[in-house]
Design a protein around this motif. Structure first.
Motif, PDB file in Angstrom:
ATOM      1  N   ILE A   1       7.857  14.490  10.211  1.00  0.00           N
ATOM      2  CA  ILE A   1       8.653  14.806   9.023  1.00  0.00           C
ATOM      3  C   ILE A   1       7.799  14.728   7.759  1.00  0.00           C
ATOM      4  CG2 ILE A   1      10.628  14.085   7.623  1.00  0.00           C
ATOM      5  CD1 ILE A   1      11.898  13.017  10.212  1.00  0.00           C
ATOM      6  N   SER A   2       6.995  13.687   7.652  1.00  0.00           N
ATOM      7  CA  SER A   2       6.164  13.511   6.455  1.00  0.00           C
ATOM      8  C   SER A   2       5.142  14.637   6.317  1.00  0.00           C
ATOM      9  CB  SER A   2       5.446  12.163   6.509  1.00  0.00           C
ATOM     10  OG  SER A   2       6.363  11.099   6.558  1.00  0.00           O
TER      11      SER A   2
ATOM     12  N   ARG B   1      -2.903  18.973 -11.635  1.00  0.00           N
ATOM     13  CA  ARG B   1      -4.111  18.143 -11.637  1.00  0.00           C
ATOM     14  C   ARG B   1      -3.759  16.660 -11.768  1.00  0.00           C
ATOM     15  NH1 ARG B   1      -9.087  20.740 -13.157  1.00  0.00           N
ATOM     16  NH2 ARG B   1      -8.831  22.997 -13.409  1.00  0.00           N
ATOM     17  N   ALA B   2      -2.780  16.364 -12.632  1.00  0.00           N
ATOM     18  CA  ALA B   2      -2.369  14.968 -12.839  1.00  0.00           C
ATOM     19  C   ALA B   2      -1.785  14.384 -11.557  1.00  0.00           C
ATOM     20  CB  ALA B   2      -1.357  14.888 -13.977  1.00  0.00           C
ATOM     21  N   TYR B   3      -0.947  15.168 -10.888  1.00  0.00           N
ATOM     22  CA  TYR B   3      -0.349  14.713  -9.631  1.00  0.00           C
ATOM     23  C   TYR B   3      -1.428  14.407  -8.594  1.00  0.00           C
ATOM     24  CZ  TYR B   3       2.147  14.952  -5.190  1.00  0.00           C
ATOM     25  OH  TYR B   3       2.640  14.690  -3.929  1.00  0.00           O
ATOM     26  N   ILE B   4      -2.344  15.333  -8.429  1.00  0.00           N
ATOM     27  CA  ILE B   4      -3.416  15.143  -7.452  1.00  0.00           C
ATOM     28  C   ILE B   4      -4.261  13.925  -7.804  1.00  0.00           C
ATOM     29  CG2 ILE B   4      -5.544  16.164  -6.536  1.00  0.00           C
ATOM     30  CD1 ILE B   4      -4.171  18.920  -6.877  1.00  0.00           C
ATOM     31  N   SER B   5      -4.554  13.761  -9.077  1.00  0.00           N
ATOM     32  CA  SER B   5      -5.375  12.634  -9.515  1.00  0.00           C
ATOM     33  C   SER B   5      -4.685  11.301  -9.237  1.00  0.00           C
ATOM     34  CB  SER B   5      -5.675  12.768 -11.015  1.00  0.00           C
ATOM     35  OG  SER B   5      -6.404  11.650 -11.479  1.00  0.00           O
ATOM     36  N   ILE B   6      -3.386  11.237  -9.502  1.00  0.00           N
ATOM     37  CA  ILE B   6      -2.651   9.988  -9.282  1.00  0.00           C
ATOM     38  C   ILE B   6      -2.573   9.653  -7.796  1.00  0.00           C
ATOM     39  CG2 ILE B   6      -0.380   8.909  -9.450  1.00  0.00           C
ATOM     40  CD1 ILE B   6      -0.007  10.468 -12.091  1.00  0.00           C
ATOM     41  N   ILE B   7      -2.239  10.639  -6.975  1.00  0.00           N
ATOM     42  CA  ILE B   7      -2.099  10.392  -5.543  1.00  0.00           C
ATOM     43  C   ILE B   7      -3.436  10.009  -4.912  1.00  0.00           C
ATOM     44  CG2 ILE B   7      -1.571  11.465  -3.322  1.00  0.00           C
ATOM     45  CD1 ILE B   7       0.892  10.750  -4.961  1.00  0.00           C
ATOM     46  N   ARG B   8      -4.489  10.739  -5.248  1.00  0.00           N
ATOM     47  CA  ARG B   8      -5.792  10.469  -4.649  1.00  0.00           C
ATOM     48  C   ARG B   8      -6.464   9.250  -5.266  1.00  0.00           C
ATOM     49  NH1 ARG B   8      -8.716  16.295  -4.341  1.00  0.00           N
ATOM     50  NH2 ARG B   8     -10.482  14.921  -3.896  1.00  0.00           N
ATOM     51  N   GLY B   9      -6.017   8.838  -6.445  1.00  0.00           N
ATOM     52  CA  GLY B   9      -6.668   7.727  -7.125  1.00  0.00           C
ATOM     53  C   GLY B   9      -5.999   6.387  -6.929  1.00  0.00           C
ATOM     54  N   THR B  10      -4.888   6.347  -6.150  1.00  0.00           N
ATOM     55  CA  THR B  10      -4.196   5.085  -5.893  1.00  0.00           C
ATOM     56  C   THR B  10      -4.056   4.883  -4.385  1.00  0.00           C
ATOM     57  OG1 THR B  10      -2.042   6.201  -6.056  1.00  0.00           O
ATOM     58  CG2 THR B  10      -2.899   5.140  -8.050  1.00  0.00           C
ATOM     59  N   PRO B  11      -4.124   3.627  -3.913  1.00  0.00           N
ATOM     60  CA  PRO B  11      -4.020   3.365  -2.467  1.00  0.00           C
ATOM     61  C   PRO B  11      -2.629   3.697  -1.936  1.00  0.00           C
ATOM     62  CG  PRO B  11      -4.965   1.479  -3.634  1.00  0.00           C
ATOM     63  CD  PRO B  11      -4.424   2.404  -4.681  1.00  0.00           C
TER      64      PRO B  11
ATOM     65  N   LEU C   1       4.743   8.819   2.165  1.00  0.00           N
ATOM     66  CA  LEU C   1       3.758   9.528   2.985  1.00  0.00           C
ATOM     67  C   LEU C   1       3.717  11.016   2.646  1.00  0.00           C
ATOM     68  CD1 LEU C   1       4.364   7.833   6.469  1.00  0.00           C
ATOM     69  CD2 LEU C   1       2.408   7.485   4.945  1.00  0.00           C
ATOM     70  N   SER C   2       4.875  11.614   2.385  1.00  0.00           N
ATOM     71  CA  SER C   2       4.923  13.041   2.040  1.00  0.00           C
ATOM     72  C   SER C   2       4.204  13.299   0.723  1.00  0.00           C
ATOM     73  CB  SER C   2       6.371  13.522   1.949  1.00  0.00           C
ATOM     74  OG  SER C   2       7.033  13.384   3.174  1.00  0.00           O
ATOM     75  N   LEU C   3       4.461  12.465  -0.266  1.00  0.00           N
ATOM     76  CA  LEU C   3       3.776  12.613  -1.552  1.00  0.00           C
ATOM     77  C   LEU C   3       2.273  12.436  -1.392  1.00  0.00           C
ATOM     78  CD1 LEU C   3       6.243  10.662  -3.884  1.00  0.00           C
ATOM     79  CD2 LEU C   3       5.915  13.141  -3.770  1.00  0.00           C
ATOM     80  N   ASN C   4       1.879  11.505  -0.531  1.00  0.00           N
ATOM     81  CA  ASN C   4       0.455  11.265  -0.303  1.00  0.00           C
ATOM     82  C   ASN C   4      -0.205  12.465   0.370  1.00  0.00           C
ATOM     83  OD1 ASN C   4      -1.876   9.948   1.570  1.00  0.00           O
ATOM     84  ND2 ASN C   4      -1.610   8.760  -0.301  1.00  0.00           N
ATOM     85  N   VAL C   5       0.449  12.987   1.404  1.00  0.00           N
ATOM     86  CA  VAL C   5      -0.085  14.183   2.085  1.00  0.00           C
ATOM     87  C   VAL C   5      -0.159  15.344   1.102  1.00  0.00           C
ATOM     88  CG1 VAL C   5       0.436  15.931   3.841  1.00  0.00           C
ATOM     89  CG2 VAL C   5       0.653  13.506   4.387  1.00  0.00           C
ATOM     90  N   GLY C   6       0.884  15.501   0.271  1.00  0.00           N
ATOM     91  CA  GLY C   6       0.895  16.595  -0.699  1.00  0.00           C
ATOM     92  C   GLY C   6      -0.286  16.549  -1.642  1.00  0.00           C
ATOM     93  N   GLY C   7      -0.672  15.342  -2.075  1.00  0.00           N
ATOM     94  CA  GLY C   7      -1.798  15.219  -3.000  1.00  0.00           C
ATOM     95  C   GLY C   7      -3.123  15.613  -2.381  1.00  0.00           C
TER      96      GLY C   7
ATOM     97  N   SER D   1      -5.103  11.592  10.175  1.00  0.00           N
ATOM     98  CA  SER D   1      -5.117  10.428   9.278  1.00  0.00           C
ATOM     99  C   SER D   1      -3.707   9.923   9.019  1.00  0.00           C
ATOM    100  CB  SER D   1      -5.784  10.796   7.948  1.00  0.00           C
ATOM    101  OG  SER D   1      -7.143  11.098   8.131  1.00  0.00           O
ATOM    102  N   LEU D   2      -2.746  10.840   8.933  1.00  0.00           N
ATOM    103  CA  LEU D   2      -1.362  10.454   8.693  1.00  0.00           C
ATOM    104  C   LEU D   2      -0.819   9.626   9.851  1.00  0.00           C
ATOM    105  CD1 LEU D   2       1.244  10.637   7.037  1.00  0.00           C
ATOM    106  CD2 LEU D   2       1.724  12.815   8.182  1.00  0.00           C
ATOM    107  N   VAL D   3      -1.159  10.009  11.075  1.00  0.00           N
ATOM    108  CA  VAL D   3      -0.712   9.235  12.237  1.00  0.00           C
ATOM    109  C   VAL D   3      -1.139   7.776  12.094  1.00  0.00           C
ATOM    110  CG1 VAL D   3      -0.984   8.896  14.726  1.00  0.00           C
ATOM    111  CG2 VAL D   3      -0.723  11.205  13.802  1.00  0.00           C
ATOM    112  N   LYS D   4      -2.384   7.569  11.720  1.00  0.00           N
ATOM    113  CA  LYS D   4      -2.897   6.196  11.585  1.00  0.00           C
ATOM    114  C   LYS D   4      -2.332   5.505  10.353  1.00  0.00           C
ATOM    115  CE  LYS D   4      -6.948   8.052  11.931  1.00  0.00           C
ATOM    116  NZ  LYS D   4      -8.407   8.294  11.936  1.00  0.00           N
ATOM    117  N   ASP D   5      -2.071   6.272   9.298  1.00  0.00           N
ATOM    118  CA  ASP D   5      -1.526   5.672   8.072  1.00  0.00           C
ATOM    119  C   ASP D   5      -0.105   5.159   8.261  1.00  0.00           C
ATOM    120  OD1 ASP D   5      -3.834   6.088   6.661  1.00  0.00           O
ATOM    121  OD2 ASP D   5      -3.163   7.954   5.708  1.00  0.00           O
ATOM    122  N   THR D   6       0.619   5.671   9.259  1.00  0.00           N
ATOM    123  CA  THR D   6       1.983   5.184   9.486  1.00  0.00           C
ATOM    124  C   THR D   6       1.994   3.695   9.814  1.00  0.00           C
ATOM    125  OG1 THR D   6       1.903   5.821  11.832  1.00  0.00           O
ATOM    126  CG2 THR D   6       2.830   7.423  10.275  1.00  0.00           C
ATOM    127  N   SER D   7       0.876   3.153  10.282  1.00  0.00           N
ATOM    128  CA  SER D   7       0.816   1.720  10.600  1.00  0.00           C
ATOM    129  C   SER D   7       1.038   0.871   9.350  1.00  0.00           C
ATOM    130  CB  SER D   7      -0.527   1.371  11.240  1.00  0.00           C
ATOM    131  OG  SER D   7      -1.601   1.618  10.352  1.00  0.00           O
TER     132      SER D   7
END
Length: 497
Positions: A305-306, A333-343, A372-378, A432-438
């Protein structure tokens, strides 16, 4: 074509604004119609369904039995209190370092996890009367001869949970705190000489030693102070007097002593030793099926789903990123920067524990999907953008000459070609998403990894159970890699070479 690009970008902006307004509207209504603060509740207002936060990985107070059921001293005590009060007790398994965040965000009503009544907690929460008293012990490695008491731990590395009162005891004694969330993991770190001392509850430590027979660590002394254990609720909750009355009643009729003897008496110690006699293979074998069910029911659906929602977000952000309208491109650009720049872990905490304070509350599974969806989107947005950019400009021009508008060109000409380019990096994103679900276990999602943690806590069989969990993750990723390879061959079938 430029006109079409601007028109599409303008529509995207309007859609984004509409979504934001839709979110802001319900949130505003929710805040305006929110119920009265907890302190306004009458003294008798015990919730009919009392949501109780507990770790589930802290034996003998809160842990999972061999059959998977939640048990322990604190668990049975609050169950008996709930039965006497005529309310249903619903347990919400929560990591200890997140348990007060869950309480403050309204996800639980009560904490039952051997909480000590520190001055800070007394000022911020409603605390019950004490239901058990114990003392702390200083634990060191079997070969350590330098530490003999609490006074000797100054300057030493102490493995402690940051939110535990024992962490404060060790810190006050001059130790350097090494954050370790669970006591059993702290003991493992101590045996491996990663830390030099552990200060923790005597009852919990003796349970650990009786269960594991671990000869690599030893108790060298007790602390001078005794500590009580209490329940905690939000300030002004109003139902602590009733809980206190039941604690007093159980003390008077002997029920509290019976429960104590069950978990801390000589018979309990014998049962702990028998439970610890199971072989590693037996423990792993008994938990393979529950871990598989968690994989099929939670980990795989969460991933699927994510990823689908994340791709939809990524496509939108990628098109916004390519827009010639400055504000649209800047937002992407701001969205991508925030998602990729935060854990991702921080993003999960913000969605699950932070948003409820703004009136937006999601279930654990829903919060995990959103984060997870927002993270994948970034991350996937840049993959899709670069794949679209890799399609020759002549393809756009040829489509325009035969009368295709921007959307038709994108859908029928560009995106099919870009998909072939994007599949390999998007495949990596999916793996990577599969492992991030942990990571979602920290926000109460009962996934594969949480099942492994639940089984490892009372048995201390980390190697076997975590290896089994790793094997499940590897199988999923192996299948996905195989499917990715077949998809790449299919997409490359009609490519002229």
């Amino acid at each position: 074509m430029v006109h079409n690009v601007r028109l599409l970008a303008a529509r995207v902006v309007l859609a984004v604004v509409a979504v934001l307004l839709a979110l802001a509207g319900p949130a505003g209504v929710a805040r305006a119609a929110a119920p009265e603060p907890a302190h306004a509740a009458p003294a008798a207002a015990v919730p009919k369904v009392l949501r109780v936060g507990t770790e589930g990985v802290y034996p003998p107070f809160s842990y999972h039995a061999a059959n998977g059921s939640l048990t322990g001293y604190d668990v049975e005590l609050i169950q008996q209190i709930g039965k006497r009060l005529g309310v249903q007790v619903q347990f919400v398994q929560t990591p200890f370092d997140s348990i007060f965040a869950a309480l403050e965000s309204g996800r639980i009503d009560l904490v039952a996890n051997e909480i000590s009544p520190t001055p800070e907690r007394q000022a911020k929460y409603d605390l019950s009367a004490p239901y058990i008293s114990t003392t702390g012990v200083v634990v060191v490695g079997a070969g350590n001869k330098d530490i003999r008491s609490l006074a000797d731990i100054k300057g030493k590395r102490a493995g402690q949970s940051l939110t535990s009162n024992w962490s404060q005891v060790a810190k006050k004694a001059g130790a350097t705190i090494v954050p370790i969330q669970d006591m059993d993991k702290a003991m493992t770190a101590l045996a491996q000489n990663r830390v030099q001392v552990v200060v923790n509850d005597e009852l919990a430590v003796r349970n650990y030693l009786n269960t594991t027979g671990n000869k690599q660590v030893k108790i060298v002394s007790t602390t001078d102070d005794k500590t009580d254990s209490v329940f905690a609720a939000r300030k002004g909750s109003g139902y602590m007097p009733q809980i206190n009355a039941q604690i007093a009643a159980m003390r008077n009729d002997g029920a509290l002593q019976q429960l104590y003897d069950k978990y801390f008496g000589s018979k309990a110690q014998q049962q702990e030793k028998q439970a610890g006699s199971r072989s590693s293979w037996q423990i792993v074998r008994d938990n393979l099926w529950p871990m598989l069910l968690a994989t099929l029911r939670t980990t795989i659906p969460l991933t699927a789903i994510s990823f689908v929602l994340g791709l939809a977000i990524a496509l939108l952000i990628a098109l916004m990123r390519r827009s010639t309208i400055a504000i649209v491109s800047w937002l992407a650009r701001a969205y991508i920067s925030i998602i990729r720049g935060t854990p991702l872990l921080v993003q999960l905490f913000i969605v699950f524990y932070g948003l409820p304070q703004l009136g937006l509350k999601f279930s654990p599974f829903g919060a995990a999907i959103l984060a997870l969806s927002l993270n994948v989107g970034g991350y996937a947005a840049e993959v899709i953008r670069s794949a679209i950019a890799a399609v020759p400009q002549g393809q756009w021009e040829a489509a325009e000459t035969i009368g295709m508008d921007y959307r038709t060109t994108l859908r029928r000409v560009v995106l099919p070609q870009a998909a072939r380019i994007a599949v390999p990096p998007l495949g990596n994103t999916l793996v990577s998403l599969v492992k991030d679900t942990s990571l979602t276990s920290v926000i109460l999602v009962a996934d594969l990894f949480q099942k492994a943690q639940n089984a490892a806590a009372p048995t201390f069989e980390y190697m076997g159970l975590y290896t089994a969990a790793a094997a499940y993750y590897w199988v999923i990723c192996f299948v996905l890699n195989a499917l990715q390879g077949r998809l790449e061959k299919r997409l490359n079938r009609y490519v002229v070479r």
